[in-house]
Design an enzyme around this catalytic site. Structure first.
Site, PDB file in Angstrom:
ATOM      1  N   ASP A  42       0.856  -1.191   0.000  1.00  0.00           N
ATOM      2  CA  ASP A  42       0.000   0.000   0.000  1.00  0.00           C
ATOM      3  C   ASP A  42       0.889   1.237   0.000  1.00  0.00           C
ATOM      4  O   ASP A  42       1.364   1.673   1.049  1.00  0.00           O
ATOM      5  CB  ASP A  42      -0.902  -0.033   1.231  1.00  0.00           C
ATOM      6  CG  ASP A  42      -2.079   0.924   1.122  1.00  0.00           C
ATOM      7  OD1 ASP A  42      -2.144   1.680   0.135  1.00  0.00           O
ATOM      8  OD2 ASP A  42      -2.933   0.921   2.023  1.00  0.00           O
ATOM      9  N   VAL A  43       1.118   1.787  -1.194  1.00  0.00           N
ATOM     10  CA  VAL A  43       1.997   2.963  -1.331  1.00  0.00           C
ATOM     11  C   VAL A  43       1.276   4.173  -1.913  1.00  0.00           C
ATOM     12  O   VAL A  43       1.745   5.302  -1.789  1.00  0.00           O
ATOM     13  CB  VAL A  43       3.242   2.638  -2.184  1.00  0.00           C
ATOM     14  CG1 VAL A  43       4.181   1.714  -1.454  1.00  0.00           C
ATOM     15  CG2 VAL A  43       2.857   2.047  -3.540  1.00  0.00           C
ATOM     16  N   LYS A  44       0.179   3.936  -2.614  1.00  0.00           N
ATOM     17  CA  LYS A  44      -0.647   5.017  -3.186  1.00  0.00           C
ATOM     18  C   LYS A  44       0.181   6.047  -3.953  1.00  0.00           C
ATOM     19  O   LYS A  44      -0.019   7.261  -3.835  1.00  0.00           O
ATOM     20  CB  LYS A  44      -1.468   5.712  -2.094  1.00  0.00           C
ATOM     21  CG  LYS A  44      -2.481   4.793  -1.398  1.00  0.00           C
ATOM     22  CD  LYS A  44      -3.310   5.557  -0.384  1.00  0.00           C
ATOM     23  CE  LYS A  44      -4.345   4.676   0.287  1.00  0.00           C
ATOM     24  NZ  LYS A  44      -3.727   3.700   1.219  1.00  0.00           N
ATOM     25  N   ARG A  45       1.089   5.568  -4.776  1.00  0.00           N
ATOM     26  CA  ARG A  45       1.934   6.469  -5.552  1.00  0.00           C
ATOM     27  C   ARG A  45       1.184   6.986  -6.778  1.00  0.00           C
ATOM     28  O   ARG A  45       0.301   6.325  -7.316  1.00  0.00           O
ATOM     29  CB  ARG A  45       3.217   5.773  -5.986  1.00  0.00           C
ATOM     30  CG  ARG A  45       4.108   5.308  -4.831  1.00  0.00           C
ATOM     31  CD  ARG A  45       4.601   6.473  -4.002  1.00  0.00           C
ATOM     32  NE  ARG A  45       5.663   6.058  -3.099  1.00  0.00           N
ATOM     33  CZ  ARG A  45       5.573   6.031  -1.783  1.00  0.00           C
ATOM     34  NH1 ARG A  45       4.435   6.367  -1.199  1.00  0.00           N
ATOM     35  NH2 ARG A  45       6.590   5.647  -1.034  1.00  0.00           N
ATOM     36  N   THR A  57      -0.817  -0.218  -4.634  1.00  0.00           N
ATOM     37  CA  THR A  57      -1.904   0.744  -4.812  1.00  0.00           C
ATOM     38  C   THR A  57      -1.338   2.019  -5.429  1.00  0.00           C
ATOM     39  O   THR A  57      -0.206   2.422  -5.133  1.00  0.00           O
ATOM     40  CB  THR A  57      -2.570   1.087  -3.475  1.00  0.00           C
ATOM     41  OG1 THR A  57      -1.581   1.576  -2.554  1.00  0.00           O
ATOM     42  CG2 THR A  57      -3.259  -0.134  -2.887  1.00  0.00           C
TER      43      THR A  57
END
Length: 283
Positions: free
Chosen positions: A93-96, A123
């Protein structure tokens, strides 16, 4: 094996459950651990060793490791390696989300097989435009990895952007779903690119029948949603849904038996509403 097929098989073998590894300072404290790299390491190893052979998907939250610098990243690298060796799908879960060469660098960091941070999927945030995440999607398709694109998240503030309408009257979230559907078109049994739709995001009006990809549904447990809410949020077809719990399970530690029991309860609740996917083996 492509990510979509690997995920489908993991959900079939172990059941429809994702557990986040979110090392909140408050959780470390509740576990009697110091808020430092040593405490982070003990917390992470306990969770991984308790659940790595029981849960289909584990979702480490990168921010809780990054805050300790290189020492925290070393803990994350070790966890990713151990989980993948155990056959667990690792969703980082990094949401880059960025543009150009920066997006390519993110793709190399998290999806290149040569990287020590290489996960099965990550993510990403498309709110610089869907093209901003395309390098990460392309890298995933090249390497057999996956990507989950934020569509309608569980935080209430997200609605102002995600449910805004463009001139053709689609919501921004629907545009994201439709873009992902184009990438997944024709892929069998399940596309490699998924979307994130919060389990608390009722009334989103999304048309998901064309997606042909997995749906990560965070927000279950401590954030207020229950597995029984999934059908009202995502519609009648839950065959590709990945329900995700974090604090609901993690708060049962530090006892490994407590963690396993909490995960078993969460899985039972999900099995009651999510049908078991059909097992698919490589041709």
């Amino acid at each position: 094996m492509r990510f979509g097929q690997k995920l489908r098989n993991a959900l079939d073998d172990r059941g429809p459950l994702c557990v986040g590894i979110d090392a909140h300072p408050s959780l470390l404290r509740d576990w009697g651990l110091p808020d430092d790299p040593g405490g982070l390491d003990t917390f992470t190893r306990t969770v991984v060793e308790a659940l790595d052979d029981r849960v289909a998907v584990m979702k480490p939250q990168s921010a809780f490791y990054e805050r300790f610098g290189s020492a925290g990243i070393a803990v994350l690298e070790s966890a990713i390696r151990q989980l993948r060796e155990a056959g667990t799908v690792v969703l980082l879960d990094v949401k880059r989300g960025d543009i150009g060469s920066t997006a390519v660098a993110y793709a190399d960091a998290y999806l290149d097989p040569a990287s020590p941070l290489r996960a099965d999927a990550i993510t990403v945030s498309p709110y610089l435009g869907f093209g901003a995440v395309r390098p990460m999607i392309d890298k995933a398709l090249e390497t057999g990895a996956g990507v989950f694109v934020l569509a309608h998240t569980s935080n209430p503030d997200g609605r102002a952007v995600q449910l805004a309408r463009i001139p053709d009257r689609r919501t921004v979230a629907q545009v994201i779903v439709d873009e992902v559907a184009q990438v997944n078109a024709g892929v069998h049994p399940l596309g490699d690119i998924g979307v994130v739709i919060g389990a608390t995001a009722a009334g989103n009006g999304l048309e998901l029948t064309v997606l042909n990809g997995p749906i990560l549904a965070p927000g279950l447990g401590a954030q207020g949603a229950q597995a029984a809410d999934l059908r009202g949020v995502l519609g009648p077809d839950l065959s590709a849904v990945v329900p995700s719990y974090s604090r609901e399970v993690l708060s049962a530690g530090p006892s490994p038996a407590g963690l396993r029991a909490a995960a078993a309860r969460a899985l039972a609740a999900c099995r009651a509403v999510v049908p078991a996917p059909r097992r698919v083996t490589p041709a």
